[in-house]
Design an enzyme around this catalytic site. Structure first.
Site, short mmCIF file in Angstrom:
data_model
loop_
_atom_site.label_atom_id
_atom_site.label_comp_id
_atom_site.label_asym_id
_atom_site.label_seq_id
_atom_site.Cartn_x
_atom_site.Cartn_y
_atom_site.Cartn_z
N TRP A 236 66.26 78.25 59.64
CA TRP A 236 68.16 78.11 58.57
C TRP A 236 68.89 78.41 57.19
O TRP A 236 68.89 79.07 56.65
CB TRP A 236 69.00 77.29 59.57
CG TRP A 236 70.28 77.83 59.49
CD1 TRP A 236 71.17 76.68 58.38
CD2 TRP A 236 71.47 78.84 59.27
NE1 TRP A 236 72.73 78.36 58.62
CE2 TRP A 236 72.52 78.75 59.13
CE3 TRP A 236 71.24 80.31 60.39
CZ2 TRP A 236 73.40 79.44 59.36
CZ3 TRP A 236 71.84 80.82 60.26
CH2 TRP A 236 73.07 80.86 59.89
N HIS B 132 65.96 68.60 57.66
CA HIS B 132 67.04 67.79 58.00
C HIS B 132 66.75 66.80 56.78
O HIS B 132 68.82 66.37 56.93
CB HIS B 132 66.42 67.30 59.44
CG HIS B 132 66.41 67.50 60.26
ND1 HIS B 132 67.58 68.39 61.57
CD2 HIS B 132 65.33 68.40 60.91
CE1 HIS B 132 66.85 69.28 62.53
NE2 HIS B 132 65.49 69.62 62.02
N HIS C 84 60.09 83.32 57.32
CA HIS C 84 60.21 83.09 58.87
C HIS C 84 61.69 82.18 59.11
O HIS C 84 61.98 82.16 60.82
CB HIS C 84 59.27 81.62 58.86
CG HIS C 84 60.10 80.89 58.56
ND1 HIS C 84 60.71 80.43 57.07
CD2 HIS C 84 60.23 79.42 59.11
CE1 HIS C 84 61.19 79.51 56.75
NE2 HIS C 84 61.31 77.96 57.69
N ASP D 148 72.03 63.74 63.91
CA ASP D 148 71.37 64.91 64.02
C ASP D 148 71.15 65.24 65.45
O ASP D 148 71.42 64.60 66.26
CB ASP D 148 69.75 65.17 63.48
CG ASP D 148 69.03 66.28 63.36
OD1 ASP D 148 68.95 67.02 61.90
OD2 ASP D 148 68.86 66.32 64.56
N GLN E 272 64.14 79.92 65.70
CA GLN E 272 64.16 81.29 64.37
C GLN E 272 63.81 82.82 64.62
O GLN E 272 64.26 83.75 64.08
CB GLN E 272 62.54 81.21 63.45
CG GLN E 272 62.92 79.69 62.93
CD GLN E 272 61.08 79.64 62.45
OE1 GLN E 272 60.13 80.19 62.25
NE2 GLN E 272 60.88 78.37 61.60
#
Length: 461
Positions: A346, A16, A343, A111, A368
């Site tokens: 993003w 992030h 996995h 966020d 995911q």
């Protein structure tokens, strides 16, 4: 000159934070009037240092440590409480920031898990914006499921461990319950309400920047048009593609040296994220699948078996096993890499698109599974090993499934490989350049952000 100041508050975690610093760089480079302060929250157990930026227009401020008792809280609930505990620290830090008459506070950019900070922005009389670090499709999924729950009485548990599907406007194909994020079924632990609460608060922001681009998610962006949702700005892909340095550099050099000796597009890279560990039985199946596929490979194995290194059924020269960390960006950029078993976080998907490396899906947790579903079923950009795997399910992916997935991935003529290369060209030629879709979208955000600055702030200039 008076600066227009944006305060960014990302969730803890390097994924992030890195994307936040990248969007801050783009904003300050695009408009010299804009400066950014990033407030960094760190978990007590984190050992990594603070984030820095090479721009004079960006400040990264690590907030003092806050400790709260996790008790029996689910990870999502713990994160929300952890963010709430930082409200007094953020309030004080913004007060200090705005003491200078040369700073015009334009708003908070939060966020997806930091919605409690909307209340702090309200205290300062400035708007909030959301920076969404996952896909636009998943953003649409959150909005749609919250609407169905709150206004249509949908019970998410109807989809738990089920083949039932749901039509979601942001996806081309109906979405099966088996790829829903597991937190949606965590009613007793509070995860379900946590996700719904954050999504409801998204309605209070002035706009949403998303780490995606129109050419990748055109159906999704179109699904947002004409609705009452806040403005959505596709401003990606936002990637930190600089190769790191420091203590791990020696390991990185050894890995890159081995790759230098391999033929172009001949190596499969396996990396499952920072939490992507497996038990011994699954590791054995992966090892057998790799050997039977006959492919060269580079495997980042985060958590080795307790007895040490995993022995392969036989030795062969074109194997390179990696125990622990691997420099993912540098590896994906190397011409020897021909495929990526991922996995489907993003950031990893965007990195693969950036370098044109085909993906085979092996999702582990969070969103995911639904990322993998979108990439396989809606976009046809990737190859499927599994799309509904969950690291806590106890399911063992067989060596045969892995072998077949790897052979498909490394088939130079498969459709997903061709589509991935085409998407890479679109990113290079149309997305980020002056006049490209994300360039335009970022400019629109800046215009709207300036227009949204409260009159009180404007009059003080």
């Amino acid at each position: 000159m008076e600066q227009t100041e944006l305060v960014f508050i990302p969730s803890p975690g390097i994924g992030h934070l890195a994307a936040t610093v990248e969007i801050a760089k783009l904003l300050t480079q695009r408009d010299r009037r804009v400066s950014v302060t990033v407030f960094i929250m760190k978990f007590p157990f984190e050992s990594n240092g603070g984030m820095t930026s090479d721009s004079d227009s960006i400040r990264c401020v690590t907030l003092p440590s806050v400790e709260i008792s996790s008790g029996q809280m689910s990870p999502g609930v713990f994160l929300t409480e952890f963010v709430k505990a930082h409200i007094p620290l953020v309030r004080d830090a913004v007060h200090e920031l705005t003491r200078s008459n040369s700073v015009r506070l334009a708003g908070f950019v939060i966020d997806m898990f930091c919605t409690p900070m909307i209340d702090v922005a309200d205290e300062f009389g400035v708007p909030s914006y959301l920076f969404f670090t996952s896909s636009a499709a998943f953003l649409g999924f959150m909005f749609h499921l919250q609407f169905l729950h709150d206004y249509k009485g949908l019970d998410f548990n109807e989809f738990k461990d089920s083949d039932a599907v749901l039509e979601v406007p942001s996806y081309v194909n109906s979405v099966p319950g088996k790829v829903f994020p597991s937190v949606m079924f965590d009613k007793e632990g509070g995860g379900t309400e946590m996700l719904l609460h954050h999504t409801r608060r998204f309605e209070q922001v002035k706009g949403i920047m998303v780490n995606t681009f129109v050419e990748l998610e055109s159906h999704v962006i179109q699904s947002f048009s004409g609705c009452k949702a806040r403005s959505v700005y596709p401003v990606g892909p936002l990637l930190n593609i600089q190769v790191g340095s420091g203590g791990a550099q020696q390991d990185a050099n050894a890995i890159m040296s081995w790759l230098d000796d391999q033929p172009p597009s001949s190596v499969v890279f396996l990396c499952f994220g920072s939490m992507g560990s497996f038990g011994v039985d699954q590791i054995k199946e992966i090892a057998h699948g790799l050997e039977h596929s006959g492919q060269r490979f580079l495997w980042s194995l985060r958590q080795p078996p307790q007895k040490g290194r995993m022995g392969f059924p036989s030795d062969y020269a074109n194997v390179k096993e990696v125990i622990g960390w691997a420099p993912q960006v540098a590896v994906l950029a190397h011409p020897a890499i021909g495929g990526f078993v991922s996995h489907c976080g993003w950031n990893s998907i965007l990195e693969s698109i950036w370098y044109g490396v085909p993906i085979a899906t092996w999702p582990m947790y969070a969103e995911q599974q639904i990322n993998a579903f979108q990439m396989v079923k809606d976009l046809g950009l990737v190859v499927e090993i599994k799309i509904d795997y969950n690291k806590d399910s106890g399911y063992i992916v067989s060596a045969r499934e892995i072998e077949n997935g790897l052979k498909n991935l490394m088939n130079m003529n498969n459709e997903a490989r061709v589509k991935m290369k085409e998407m890479q060209k679109q990113v290079e030629q149309t997305v980020m350049i002056d006049g490209g879709s994300s360039y335009f979208s970022l400019g629109q955000f800046i215009e709207d952000m300036i227009a949204n600055i409260p009159c009180k702030q404007q009059s003080e200039t």
